[in-house]
Design a protein around this motif. Structure first.
Motif, PDB file in Angstrom:
ATOM      1  N   UNK A 194       0.835  -1.204   0.000  1.00  9.32           N
ATOM      2  CA  UNK A 194       0.000   0.000   0.000  1.00  9.32           C
ATOM      3  C   UNK A 194       0.871   1.256   0.000  1.00  9.32           C
ATOM      4  N   UNK A 195       1.898   1.269   0.850  1.00 12.84           N
ATOM      5  CA  UNK A 195       2.746   2.450   0.966  1.00 12.84           C
ATOM      6  C   UNK A 195       3.566   2.681  -0.299  1.00 12.84           C
ATOM      7  N   UNK A 196       4.074   1.605  -0.887  1.00 10.37           N
ATOM      8  CA  UNK A 196       4.849   1.760  -2.117  1.00 10.37           C
ATOM      9  C   UNK A 196       3.988   2.313  -3.246  1.00 10.37           C
ATOM     10  N   UNK A 197       2.739   1.858  -3.297  1.00  9.71           N
ATOM     11  CA  UNK A 197       1.818   2.383  -4.307  1.00  9.71           C
ATOM     12  C   UNK A 197       1.552   3.860  -4.061  1.00  9.71           C
ATOM     13  N   UNK A 203       4.973  10.218  -6.906  1.00  4.65           N
ATOM     14  CA  UNK A 203       6.256  10.354  -7.585  1.00  4.65           C
ATOM     15  C   UNK A 203       7.393  10.612  -6.617  1.00  4.65           C
ATOM     16  N   UNK A 204       7.319   9.918  -5.486  1.00  6.02           N
ATOM     17  CA  UNK A 204       8.365  10.095  -4.479  1.00  6.02           C
ATOM     18  C   UNK A 204       9.477   9.098  -4.720  1.00  6.02           C
ATOM     19  N   UNK A 205      10.712   9.511  -4.433  1.00  5.44           N
ATOM     20  CA  UNK A 205      11.868   8.644  -4.591  1.00  5.44           C
ATOM     21  C   UNK A 205      12.350   8.116  -3.248  1.00  5.44           C
ATOM     22  N   UNK A 206      11.608   8.432  -2.185  1.00  5.37           N
ATOM     23  CA  UNK A 206      12.032   7.974  -0.873  1.00  5.37           C
ATOM     24  C   UNK A 206      11.714   6.507  -0.681  1.00  5.37           C
ATOM     25  N   UNK A 207      12.609   5.798  -0.044  1.00  5.19           N
ATOM     26  CA  UNK A 207      12.420   4.387   0.251  1.00  5.19           C
ATOM     27  C   UNK A 207      11.844   4.286   1.643  1.00  5.19           C
TER      28      UNK A 207
END
Length: 209
Positions: A194-197, A203-207
């Motif tokens: 859910x969070x990765x989606x 359009x975030x590049x944070x892991x």
């Protein structure tokens, strides 16, 4: 990124002044003796921290204040159980104990509210409560992470908070929530999806995980 990277700043040993240490020891001693003035000092100093912890688990600001209130009542009733084993690390130990009390209060509350699957926006005034502890967690990254976590279904949210942010193991979480270790792992995996989606949409590049 390893789970430990998401434990909050209070887990780091932060030097405190002698004056601050003496004041804190006085507050602890007073609270153990049910001194109302010391209880108020503790409440004023750690209310902001407790509110933010509670707000990670519940849906609304009003619910977070209710959980925080319940947590302080439990603290005051059981403060004699807190032991000062190392005076130099007393605040770190105290915050750890306070955090556990608030988390347990939040879990108890969410067990009663688990059928509520709605999500709510985070009101900005929740961040205005100053954290008076030696180590504060008011970073922008923290706010962004919690904003995304708040969109998770309650069951996923609780496991994500407990495992990734608090650092509990899956067996510990299973015992706390009354679920199986497999369910805990499954809920964490779904929370991460859910969070990765959500991050992809923004359009975030944070892991995150």
């Amino acid at each position: 990124m390893k789970n430990k990277a998401f434990r909050l700043k209070h887990t780091l040993e932060t030097p405190v002044s002698k004056e601050h240490l003496e004041k804190l020891l006085h507050i602890i001693s007073g609270c153990a003796g049910q001194d109302r003035q010391c209880q108020k000092l503790l409440y004023d100093q750690y209310y902001g921290l407790c509110l933010k912890i509670a707000f990670r688990y519940v849906n609304t600001y009003e619910q977070a204040t209710e959980v925080t209130h319940d947590a302080f009542l439990k603290m005051f009733r059981n403060f004699s159980r807190f032991e000062v084993r190392d005076k130099e690390k007393v605040e770190m130990l105290l915050i750890g104990w306070i955090r556990r009390v608030v988390i347990n209060a939040a879990i108890d509350y969410m067990r009663r509210e688990m059928n509520n699957n709605h999500t709510y926006p985070i009101p900005e005034h929740v961040w205005e409560h100053k954290d008076e502890s030696a180590a504060s967690d008011n970073s922008v990254l923290y706010k962004e992470l919690i904003a995304l976590v708040k969109e998770l279904p309650p069951a996923y949210r609780m496991v994500f908070n407990l495992h990734v942010i608090e650092g509990y193991s899956h067996p510990e979480i299973a015992k706390m929530l009354g679920i199986t270790t497999g369910t805990s792992k499954s809920n964490l995996s779904k929370a991460r999806v859910h969070l990765q989606k959500a991050l992809t949409v923004e359009n975030s590049e944070k892991i995150v995980c």
